[in-house]
Design a protein around this motif. Sequence first.
Motif, PDB file in Angstrom:
ATOM      1  N   MET A 123       6.648 -13.875   6.735  1.00 24.62           N
ATOM      2  CA  MET A 123       6.195 -14.224   5.399  1.00 24.62           C
ATOM      3  C   MET A 123       7.293 -15.015   4.701  1.00 24.62           C
ATOM      4  O   MET A 123       8.428 -14.561   4.614  1.00 24.62           O
ATOM      5  N   ARG A 124       6.931 -16.227   4.243  1.00 26.97           N
ATOM      6  CA  ARG A 124       7.929 -17.111   3.634  1.00 26.97           C
ATOM      7  C   ARG A 124       7.374 -17.725   2.364  1.00 26.97           C
ATOM      8  O   ARG A 124       6.173 -17.962   2.251  1.00 26.97           O
ATOM      9  N   HIS A 125       8.258 -18.020   1.426  1.00 26.79           N
ATOM     10  CA  HIS A 125       7.844 -18.721   0.218  1.00 26.79           C
ATOM     11  C   HIS A 125       7.527 -20.168   0.595  1.00 26.79           C
ATOM     12  O   HIS A 125       8.229 -20.780   1.396  1.00 26.79           O
ATOM     13  N   VAL A 126       6.471 -20.731   0.002  1.00 26.76           N
ATOM     14  CA  VAL A 126       6.058 -22.072   0.394  1.00 26.76           C
ATOM     15  C   VAL A 126       7.091 -23.132   0.040  1.00 26.76           C
ATOM     16  O   VAL A 126       7.089 -24.208   0.644  1.00 26.76           O
ATOM     17  N   THR A 127       7.994 -22.856  -0.882  1.00 24.54           N
ATOM     18  CA  THR A 127       9.058 -23.822  -1.149  1.00 24.54           C
ATOM     19  C   THR A 127       9.920 -24.012   0.093  1.00 24.54           C
ATOM     20  O   THR A 127      10.339 -25.127   0.404  1.00 24.54           O
ATOM     21  N   ASP A 128      10.155 -22.934   0.842  1.00 20.01           N
ATOM     22  CA  ASP A 128      10.879 -23.061   2.113  1.00 20.01           C
ATOM     23  C   ASP A 128      10.072 -23.885   3.106  1.00 20.01           C
ATOM     24  O   ASP A 128      10.627 -24.693   3.854  1.00 20.01           O
ATOM     25  N   LEU A 129       8.757 -23.698   3.102  1.00 17.21           N
ATOM     26  CA  LEU A 129       7.902 -24.482   3.991  1.00 17.21           C
ATOM     27  C   LEU A 129       7.876 -25.945   3.565  1.00 17.21           C
ATOM     28  O   LEU A 129       7.852 -26.839   4.415  1.00 17.21           O
TER      29      LEU A 129
END
Length: 128
Positions: free
Chosen positions: A86-92
Amino acid sequence: MCWISRATMVTGTYASRHLHVKPWRNDIFESHPWNETVFPLLKANGYHTGLVGKWHAPTPRSEMAMAFHYRKCYFGQHWMSRDRVMRHVTDLNLEDSIRFLRDRPMDKKFALKVSFFATHAWDGHHPP
């Protein structure tokens, strides 16, 4: 509103012309010739083009293909699972932008539009 600002940057026109004042409507494609907006013009003139992040508009296949070689859009979620993490979309956004820059044809000019989610985040809250 964020989607109005993005529509203004992509079309080069004010909201009174692009009419994209409510998200998820086709106004941005119907209010004026899409092929006369920034990214279709850049692509038609030899740029390798990309879009990463928030969009808040429909993604009709022909219009998006006219504008972008590469697209990674995220719709309304601030946290997403990628590779079972699970990752924050800013990282994506960052990861996908770097992928565009790394994989683009090095002999071509490029234009990449990145719309980060972090501007809407609340620090310390999950979900933001």
